[in-house]
Design an enzyme around this catalytic site. Structure first.
Site, PDB file in Angstrom:
ATOM      1  N   ASP A 145      41.900  97.294   1.576  1.00 33.06           N
ATOM      2  CA  ASP A 145      42.645  97.435   0.363  1.00 33.06           C
ATOM      3  C   ASP A 145      44.101  96.704   0.717  1.00 33.06           C
ATOM      4  OD1 ASP A 145      43.563  99.655  -2.019  1.00 33.06           O
ATOM      5  OD2 ASP A 145      45.408  99.351  -0.794  1.00 33.06           O
ATOM      6  N   HIS A 194      53.540  88.952 -11.294  1.00 37.97           N
ATOM      7  CA  HIS A 194      51.895  89.189 -11.060  1.00 37.97           C
ATOM      8  C   HIS A 194      51.330  87.977 -10.823  1.00 37.97           C
ATOM      9  CE1 HIS A 194      51.864  93.287 -12.701  1.00 37.97           C
ATOM     10  NE2 HIS A 194      52.862  93.140 -13.288  1.00 37.97           N
ATOM     11  N   ASN A 224      53.675  92.716  -6.263  1.00 33.04           N
ATOM     12  CA  ASN A 224      53.885  92.379  -7.879  1.00 33.04           C
ATOM     13  C   ASN A 224      55.302  92.757  -8.405  1.00 33.04           C
ATOM     14  OD1 ASN A 224      51.312  91.672  -8.677  1.00 33.04           O
ATOM     15  ND2 ASN A 224      50.290  93.549  -8.889  1.00 33.04           N
ATOM     16  N   GLU A 249      43.273  95.872  -6.298  1.00 28.08           N
ATOM     17  CA  GLU A 249      43.618  95.402  -4.606  1.00 28.08           C
ATOM     18  C   GLU A 249      42.611  95.791  -3.705  1.00 28.08           C
ATOM     19  OE1 GLU A 249      46.371  98.814  -4.538  1.00 28.08           O
ATOM     20  OE2 GLU A 249      45.535  97.502  -6.050  1.00 28.08           O
ATOM     21  N   ASP A 303      48.147  87.864  -8.255  1.00 28.93           N
ATOM     22  CA  ASP A 303      46.891  87.142  -8.552  1.00 28.93           C
ATOM     23  C   ASP A 303      46.553  86.212  -7.440  1.00 28.93           C
ATOM     24  OD1 ASP A 303      46.672  88.642 -10.712  1.00 28.93           O
ATOM     25  OD2 ASP A 303      46.995  86.842 -12.216  1.00 28.93           O
TER      26      ASP A 303
END
Length: 287
Positions: free
Chosen positions: A131, A144, A139, A174, A148
Site C-alpha cells: 500500500d 491526481h 493527491n 493505491e 496517477d
C-alpha cells in the site's frame, strides 16, 4: 459436419493466419468428399433409368471433375471467409478478456484476475499486499495526475522486481498484491523488503514535482491446505500493523505479536497513551 465444424471453431487457434488457411483446406476437402459421395449415390440410378445425356462412366468422371473444381473452389473461398471472420472474433475475444483482467492505469492484473490466481496457487508461496503510504496526501498536495504517476511508477518497479513465476496486480486505489513462488521463504522476504527499500529511495518526478514515496507491506504464507481467504486476511492485518508501526516497512504475519508489543512500545505508545489506531491493531492480533 456440424459437430466437426464446432470442434474446429472451439479448438482451432484462429489468431494465426496459417491456421485459417489450414481450416479452409480441410473444409474444401470435406466438401469435395461429400459432393463425391452424393454423385456416387445419385448418378448410377439415373443411368439405370436412362436419364443421363452421356454414358455412366462419362457422367461419373464429369461429376468428379466438377466436384473438385466447383465444389472445392467455392467451399474453399467460403471457408476462408468464415475462417478470417472467426479469426477476428478470436482476436476480439482475446482482447476483451485481456481488458477484463487488466487494470488500465497500471497495466497490471486487476483484483478479479489476482483473486483467480490466488485461488489457483498451489504449493509454498507468499502473498504480499503493498500500500502506498499517505497516498491521499499526495493527491491532495500535488493533484491526481501526480497520483496517477505514482501508481504507474510503483507498478513499473513491481513488474521489474518480480519474475514470471510471480503474479503482480493492482487491487484498487493505491493497493497492490503480489504472489511470490519458487523460492524459500527467507529469499521471498528479502525480495519484498528490497522492493520496499527501492521505492523509498526513488523519488517520482511528475508534473514538475519531485515526490518522495514509501510503501508498506503485509506478508502471509500460502501453504497447501490453508484457506486462501484466511491468508489474504492475515496479510491484510500484517499490512495494517505495518501502517500502525510508522509505515515504510514490511511486516510478516508471524511477526505480528512481536511488533504489536515491542514496536508500539518503542514508539512510546503505552497502555494509557496509545491512540485509537493502536488499539485496533492490538485488538486485531488478540492483545
Amino acid at each position: 459436419m456440424k459437430n466437426w465444424m464446432s470442434l474446429q471453431a472451439d479448438f482451432g487457434n484462429f489468431q494465426y493466419r496459417r491456421n485459417v488457411y489450414v481450416f479452409a483446406l480441410k473444409m474444401s476437402f470435406l466438401a469435395v468428399i461429400l459432393s463425391g459421395a452424393v454423385i456416387g449415390l445419385t448418378i448410377p440410378p439415373l443411368g439405370l433409368l436412362g436419364l443421363l445425356p452421356v454414358t455412366l462412366s462419362h457422367a461419373i468422371g464429369f461429376g468428379a471433375i466438377f466436384s473438385w473444381l466447383v465444389g472445392g473452389t467455392v467451399s474453399g473461398v467460403l471457408s476462408l471467409a468464415a475462417g478470417f471472420t472467426m479469426r477476428e472474433l478470436t482476436l476480439s475475444r482475446a482482447e476483451f478478456e485481456k481488458l477484463s483482467r487488466t487494470d488500465t492505469l497500471s497495466g497490471l492484473l486487476n483484483r478479479r484476475a489476482f483473486t483467480e490466481a490466488l485461488d489457483n496457487t498451489e504449493g509454498n508461496a507468499s502473498l504480499v499486499i503493498f500500500d502506498v503510504d499517505r497516498f491521499k496526501t499526495i493527491n491532495d498536495r500535488f493533484g491526481h495526475a501526480c497520483g496517477d504517476a505514482v501508481i504507474t511508477a510503483v507498478s513499473s518497479v513491481l513488474t521489474s522486481a518480480f519474475d514470471e513465476l510471480c503474479v503482480v496486480a493492482r487491487l484498487g486505489g493505491e493497493e497492490f498484491g503480489v504472489i511470490i513462488s519458487g523460492e524459500p521463504l527467507e529469499a521471498r522476504l528479502e525480495r519484498i523488503e528490497a522492493v520496499q527499500a527501492d521505492i523509498a529511495g526513488r523519488p517520482i518526478v511528475a508534473e514538475g514535482h519531485q515526490i518522495a514515496i514509501t510503501i508498506s507491506g503485509g506478508v502471509a504464507d500460502l501453504i497447501p491446505g490453508r484457506n486462501k481467504q484466511q491468508v489474504y486476511a492475515s496479510a491484510d492485518r500484517a499490512l495494517y500493523l505495518a501502517k500502525a508501526l510508522g509505515r515504510n516497512r514490511v511486516v510478516h504475519e508471524r511477526e505480528g505479536l512481536h511488533h504489536a508489543w515491542h514496536g508500539l512500545a518503542e514508539n512510546g505508545q503505552d497502555a494509557e497513551g496509545r491512540g485509537l489506531g493502536s488499539d485496533n491493531v492490538m485488538q486485531a492480533y488478540g492483545i
